[in-house]
Design an enzyme around this catalytic site. Structure first.
Site, PDB file in Angstrom:
ATOM      1  N   HIS A   1     -12.474  -5.228   6.562  1.00  0.00           N
ATOM      2  CA  HIS A   1     -12.654  -5.306   5.597  1.00  0.00           C
ATOM      3  C   HIS A   1     -14.226  -4.242   5.582  1.00  0.00           C
ATOM      4  O   HIS A   1     -15.241  -3.889   4.762  1.00  0.00           O
ATOM      5  CB  HIS A   1     -13.897  -6.370   5.116  1.00  0.00           C
ATOM      6  CG  HIS A   1     -12.198  -8.065   4.145  1.00  0.00           C
ATOM      7  ND1 HIS A   1     -12.485  -7.677   5.519  1.00  0.00           N
ATOM      8  CD2 HIS A   1     -11.752  -7.163   3.536  1.00  0.00           C
ATOM      9  CE1 HIS A   1     -10.642  -8.677   5.378  1.00  0.00           C
ATOM     10  NE2 HIS A   1     -10.364  -8.814   3.616  1.00  0.00           N
TER      11      HIS A   1
ATOM     12  N   PHE B   1      -9.165  -1.971   0.584  1.00  0.00           N
ATOM     13  CA  PHE B   1     -10.282  -1.349   1.462  1.00  0.00           C
ATOM     14  C   PHE B   1      -9.694  -0.480   2.113  1.00  0.00           C
ATOM     15  O   PHE B   1      -8.169  -0.285   2.656  1.00  0.00           O
ATOM     16  CB  PHE B   1     -10.732  -3.452   1.949  1.00  0.00           C
ATOM     17  CG  PHE B   1     -10.905  -4.228   1.371  1.00  0.00           C
ATOM     18  CD1 PHE B   1     -12.758  -4.168   1.910  1.00  0.00           C
ATOM     19  CD2 PHE B   1     -10.171  -5.338   0.979  1.00  0.00           C
ATOM     20  CE1 PHE B   1     -12.921  -5.509   1.162  1.00  0.00           C
ATOM     21  CE2 PHE B   1     -10.769  -6.156   0.143  1.00  0.00           C
ATOM     22  CZ  PHE B   1     -12.252  -6.177   0.384  1.00  0.00           C
TER      23      PHE B   1
ATOM     24  N   ASP C   1      -9.650  -0.606   5.266  1.00  0.00           N
ATOM     25  CA  ASP C   1      -8.955  -1.292   6.491  1.00  0.00           C
ATOM     26  C   ASP C   1      -7.594  -1.311   6.300  1.00  0.00           C
ATOM     27  O   ASP C   1      -6.730  -1.362   6.708  1.00  0.00           O
ATOM     28  CB  ASP C   1      -9.650  -2.021   6.308  1.00  0.00           C
ATOM     29  CG  ASP C   1     -11.132  -1.953   7.674  1.00  0.00           C
ATOM     30  OD1 ASP C   1     -11.216  -2.353   8.777  1.00  0.00           O
ATOM     31  OD2 ASP C   1     -11.826  -2.364   6.506  1.00  0.00           O
TER      32      ASP C   1
ATOM     33  N   GLU D   1       0.636  -0.660  -0.249  1.00  0.00           N
ATOM     34  CA  GLU D   1       0.149  -0.249   0.456  1.00  0.00           C
ATOM     35  C   GLU D   1       0.870   0.956   0.111  1.00  0.00           C
ATOM     36  O   GLU D   1       0.527   1.688  -0.720  1.00  0.00           O
ATOM     37  CB  GLU D   1      -1.042  -0.046   0.865  1.00  0.00           C
ATOM     38  CG  GLU D   1      -2.226  -1.144   1.620  1.00  0.00           C
ATOM     39  CD  GLU D   1      -1.530  -2.196   1.760  1.00  0.00           C
ATOM     40  OE1 GLU D   1      -2.501  -3.068   1.640  1.00  0.00           O
ATOM     41  OE2 GLU D   1      -0.490  -2.570   2.209  1.00  0.00           O
TER      42      GLU D   1
ATOM     43  N   PRO E   1      -1.335   1.685   6.586  1.00  0.00           N
ATOM     44  CA  PRO E   1      -0.083   1.316   5.710  1.00  0.00           C
ATOM     45  C   PRO E   1       0.537   2.327   4.415  1.00  0.00           C
ATOM     46  O   PRO E   1       2.728   2.792   4.703  1.00  0.00           O
ATOM     47  CB  PRO E   1       0.554   0.023   5.098  1.00  0.00           C
ATOM     48  CG  PRO E   1      -0.959  -0.978   5.858  1.00  0.00           C
ATOM     49  CD  PRO E   1      -2.352  -0.322   5.853  1.00  0.00           C
TER      50      PRO E   1
END
Length: 688
Positions: A478, A432, A434, A409, A438
């Site tokens: 998610h 997602f 969530d 990410e 990162p």
């Protein structure tokens, strides 16, 4: 070419750097802002800077002033930044010494440089990614005046920075895609006060062995000749082979970590003496004398640098400080999209789902703009996104324009800064909400601050798609709603469409905006499968339809007579909240008006406040956990701006303050706002 003139020039730059460091230390009241110097690192830095072309790109780090001068920047220019002066050419008095940025001007390009060590590896690798894409597709782009054949990229960092996870992500991508980049690691065996044996199990050269496809070189970075020859090999390899190189240069640390963390705080006399044995300046002076340069000429160089640095320091000190009225300049670059245009509901148009509206808008963008690329986790040919939100794009545009990435990410997001700098317009996706965390390092330190801290030179033009929101037992990893986290980051824009037409119009606006825009896309609205979300499907707008960011709308109007009688409630919401509020309103006969924000930043306060004043009773509705949320913040703004028009306190409806969304349907429903909960709150206000 390494000849007598080059050696003398290098010595001149070394002396300049030494005198600058001594001058700063002797004038600590004037040089009050935190800074570092390149003392001990001069040889490898100068060897690098002298061999770069103006169409190359460099990310120096915070002690690379010798490299900056070797690339042609003058001590006076560096000092303007050191002292936070108005005419600081890099940041306009907004960032630290040696946090450079440069677009054109006959020097290598430099994008925004943060102080977060190791973070620069990803945006800089993004530059190399963009250069390779330009070459592969024969594109002519507006890349800030750095057009040229076989451009390369240099990313400079300390060895301690290599322990950061972001560096690994950058190296993985560089070797996977074989990018023309040199990672120059200056290893002085210290990471602030932590010594090498405390913070690493291996040095960068040893670590890089695990990255197959990375050419590795190492040298004594205090020896100018060895440094020059090593960088010559690295630069030639990157320029001709177009592949990544790691250069590990061992150097002494002769100065302080920074002006605020001084060497006497944590280093022993023995350590300082040992590092002093490798001072690059006496080494090069000895080489000059052995090469036949007489003492008089060497002394003249030293005297000249003393005078030039002193004059530059005095001149810089006398320059004006920034005008306080400019403090809000360059938060964003001006956007060309200010008005709604195109046909929102074409005659005989067909209804589409939100997921298809997003897909069609991106396809239309990519057909018109070969500089547009799309990448992220699982968006490539085989799957086209876990929600099929990128279905068929790879088949239509090829694997070099639409492709999968690793689970990285940080790289997905941070690389867009480098791509944008060379004229590529990336659309990227984090799978997602969530899993956006990162990437927060890159969003905060690199993306959001780039335009502001480069004084307007490098806005980051990117669209980040993030599927968010709870639905049907998505569970704790998610189902996250992340808007408040993102809204705490200044320098990014955030859209949150509630229907297909808005999705298409906002996606187009986001793409043409020169700033970073995040599209929060509610998974529960993608296909309108959830009860009460049929209205998310709309007639698909025309190809030229575009909806400016920052324009709210009234999604459901209250009865005019009931408004006049003071018998109405205004619900301010977005995303799934629009459908929740509209369904709750069906239980009332014209008593409810629903405002769809559509964009969370910039926020259309004018529309919100006007509607609140009209009704006097207001609910702010969100699916986020309520405590410390955007919704609570908005309720306070409404209270402050509309206090004299309110008939009751502003109500806020959100989710329970739980750490995550539980997976069991019963628990999920108990946590989230529902139509029934909204209906009950409306009744409360109408009775009031």
């Amino acid at each position: 070419m390494l000849n007598r003139d080059t050696l003398l020039r290098a010595y001149k730059l070394m002396i300049a750097s030494k005198v600058m460091s001594e001058t700063y230390d002797a004038n600590r009241q004037i040089c009050s802002y935190v800074h570092s110097s390149s003392r001990g690192h001069e040889a490898i830095q100068i060897a690098t800077g002298l061999q770069l072309h103006q169409h190359d790109w460099v990310s120096p780090y915070y002690r690379d002033d010798s490299m900056m001068m070797a690339m042609g920047f003058q001590p006076y220019q560096l000092m303007l930044q050191l002292m936070g002066k108005k005419n600081d050419p890099f940041s306009g008095g907004r960032s630290y010494y040696c946090h450079a940025s440069n677009a054109g001007n006959g020097h290598p390009g430099i994008i925004h440089q943060s102080s977060a060590t190791g973070m620069q590896a990803i945006p800089t690798t993004g530059i190399a990614q963009g250069i390779k894409y330009i070459e592969q597709n024969n594109l002519t782009t507006l890349n800030k005046g750095h057009d040229g054949d076989n451009s390369i990229v240099v990313c400079s960092m300390g060895d301690g920075a290599v322990t950061e996870g972001e560096v690994s992500e950058a190296w993985q991508f560089a070797v996977l895609k074989q990018l023309p980049i040199i990672y120059l690691v200056q290893d002085n065996q210290w990471s602030i006060s932590a010594s090498a044996d405390e913070f690493r199990a291996m040095n960068a050269f040893e670590y890089a062995e695990g990255f197959k496809g990375m050419k590795r070189l190492q040298c004594d970075g205090s020896d100018f000749v060895r440094s020059y020859e090593t960088m010559q090999i690295a630069i030639e390899y990157a320029r001709t082979e177009r592949r990544p190189v790691l250069v590990h240069a061992k150097v002494p640390l002769l100065g302080h970590h920074t002006s605020g963390v001084r060497k006497e705080f944590y280093r022993t006399r023995e350590d300082l003496l040992r590092h002093g044995l490798y001072d690059p300046i006496p080494k090069l002076r000895l080489l000059l004398t052995s090469a036949g340069v007489d003492e008089f000429e060497i002394n003249e160089v030293e005297s000249l640098m003393q005078r030039e640095v002193a004059e530059a320091f005095e001149k810089a000190n006398g320059e004006a400080t920034p005008d306080a009225s400019t403090v809000e300049d360059h938060i964003f670059a001006p956007t060309p999209i200010t008005e709604e245009r195109g046909v929102r509901e074409p005659f005989n148009g067909e209804k589409v789902m939100m997921v298809d509206a997003a897909l069609h808008s991106i396809e239309e963008i990519m057909r018109d703009h070969p500089e547009c690329i799309f990448y992220g986790q699982d968006v490539g040919k085989r799957l086209g996104g876990v929600f099929r939100e990128a279905a068929t794009l790879a088949e239509k545009f090829g694997d070099n324009r639409v492709f999968n990435t690793a689970i990285q990410e940080a790289y997905i997001v941070g690389s867009t800064a480098g791509l944008s700098a060379v004229g590529i317009r990336p659309i990227v996706e984090v799978q997602f909400g969530d899993y956006v965390y990162p990437a927060i390092n890159q969003l905060v330190n690199e993306i959001s601050r780039s335009n502001y801290l480069t004084n307007g030179k490098f806005p980051v033009q990117m669209v980040l798609r993030v599927p968010v929101g709870p639905y049907d037992g998505g569970g704790p990893y998610h189902s996250g709603s992340i808007e408040s986290t993102l809204l705490s980051i200044k320098g990014i824009k955030i859209a949150f469409p509630s229907n297909a037409a808005d999705m298409k119009g906002l996606m187009k606006a986001a793409f043409y905006d020169p700033n970073p825009v995040i599209m929060l896309e509610h998974k529960g609205l993608y296909w309108s499968k959830n009860e009460g979300t049929e209205a998310a499907k709309t007639i698909e707008p025309s190809k030229d339809y575009i909806l400016p960011l920052g324009k709210a709308t009234v999604a459901l109007q209250a009865d005019t007579e009931k408004v006049k009688a003071g018998e109405t409630v205004c619900i301010v919401t977005y995303g799934m909240g629009v459908h929740m509020a509209s369904n709750a309103a069906k239980h009332f006969d014209g008593n409810v008006e629903v405002v769809d924000l559509r964009t969370l930043f910039p926020l259309d306060e004018e529309t919100v406040f006007a509607q609140v004043k009209k009704h006097g009773k207001v609910i702010v509705l969100t699916e986020e956990q309520q405590n410390n949320s955007f919704a609570e913040s908005l309720s306070l703004r409404i209270s402050n701006a509309c206090y004299h028009f309110l008939d009751a306190k502003v109500e806020v409806i959100g989710s329970l303050d739980l750490p995550a969304v539980p997976i069991a349907y019963a628990l999920e429903k108990a946590m989230l706002p529902t139509v029934d909960k909204v209906r009950a709150r409306i009744e409360k206000l109408l009775v009031y």
